[in-house]
Design a protein around this motif. Sequence first.
Motif, PDB file in Angstrom:
ATOM      1  N   VAL A 127       0.851  -1.187   0.000  1.00 25.93           N
ATOM      2  CA  VAL A 127       0.000   0.000   0.000  1.00 25.93           C
ATOM      3  C   VAL A 127       0.890   1.242   0.000  1.00 25.93           C
ATOM      4  N   ARG A 128       0.358   2.334  -0.557  1.00 21.70           N
ATOM      5  CA  ARG A 128       1.099   3.591  -0.513  1.00 21.70           C
ATOM      6  C   ARG A 128       1.336   3.985   0.935  1.00 21.70           C
ATOM      7  N   SER A 129       2.410   4.682   1.180  1.00 18.92           N
ATOM      8  CA  SER A 129       2.753   5.049   2.557  1.00 18.92           C
ATOM      9  C   SER A 129       1.667   5.885   3.231  1.00 18.92           C
ATOM     10  N   ASP A 130       0.944   6.698   2.471  1.00 23.85           N
ATOM     11  CA  ASP A 130      -0.107   7.497   3.097  1.00 23.85           C
ATOM     12  C   ASP A 130      -1.340   6.658   3.447  1.00 23.85           C
ATOM     13  N   HIS A 131      -1.389   5.407   2.996  1.00 30.63           N
ATOM     14  CA  HIS A 131      -2.476   4.486   3.360  1.00 30.63           C
ATOM     15  C   HIS A 131      -2.009   3.432   4.374  1.00 30.63           C
ATOM     16  N   GLU A 132      -0.789   3.558   4.831  1.00 31.13           N
ATOM     17  CA  GLU A 132      -0.237   2.615   5.805  1.00 31.13           C
ATOM     18  C   GLU A 132      -0.742   2.978   7.199  1.00 31.13           C
ATOM     19  N   LYS A 133      -2.042   2.879   7.351  1.00 29.44           N
ATOM     20  CA  LYS A 133      -2.742   3.182   8.603  1.00 29.44           C
ATOM     21  C   LYS A 133      -3.458   1.928   9.062  1.00 29.44           C
ATOM     22  N   ALA A 134      -3.504   1.699  10.369  1.00 26.82           N
ATOM     23  CA  ALA A 134      -4.108   0.481  10.921  1.00 26.82           C
ATOM     24  C   ALA A 134      -5.534   0.282  10.427  1.00 26.82           C
ATOM     25  N   GLU A 135      -6.319   1.338  10.408  1.00 27.36           N
ATOM     26  CA  GLU A 135      -7.721   1.233   9.993  1.00 27.36           C
ATOM     27  C   GLU A 135      -7.835   0.794   8.524  1.00 27.36           C
ATOM     28  N   THR A 136      -7.024   1.373   7.654  1.00 27.30           N
ATOM     29  CA  THR A 136      -7.049   1.025   6.225  1.00 27.30           C
ATOM     30  C   THR A 136      -6.589  -0.411   6.006  1.00 27.30           C
ATOM     31  N   ILE A 137      -5.511  -0.788   6.668  1.00 29.13           N
ATOM     32  CA  ILE A 137      -4.981  -2.146   6.516  1.00 29.13           C
ATOM     33  C   ILE A 137      -5.978  -3.168   7.055  1.00 29.13           C
ATOM     34  N   ASN A 138      -6.602  -2.860   8.178  1.00 26.09           N
ATOM     35  CA  ASN A 138      -7.599  -3.781   8.744  1.00 26.09           C
ATOM     36  C   ASN A 138      -8.774  -3.950   7.791  1.00 26.09           C
TER      37      ASN A 138
END
Length: 91
Positions: free
Chosen positions: A17-28
Motif C-alpha cells: 500500500v502507498r505510505s499514506d495508506h499505511e494506517k491500521a484502519e485502512t490495513i484492517n
Amino acid sequence: MTVEDDFNHVGVLRLDVRSDHEKAETINELLSIIISPAFDLFECTEIISKVPVYGIERMDAFLKFGFEKSESMIEGTMNHYLYKDYWKIIK
C-alpha cells in the motif's frame, strides 16, 4: 522448486500500500476483504504476510485482525536466503 521450511504449504500474502495508506484502519479494512477468501484461493489453512518491525500501524492492524508474529523464517527458493518478520493467521 520448493524448500522445506516452516512455511511450506501456506499462503503468502503480499500487501503493498502507498505510505499514506499505511494506517491500521485502512490495513484492517483490506484484511477483512482479503483474508477469508484467501484461504480458499491459496488452498491453505495458514496465511503469512510480512510485517516489518518498523511498520507499527501494520503491526497493530495485523494483531487486531488475529495474526500472530512468527519466530520462524521463510527460506527463498532461489537463493535460500532466510527472510524474517512474517506474521501468520490460521483458519
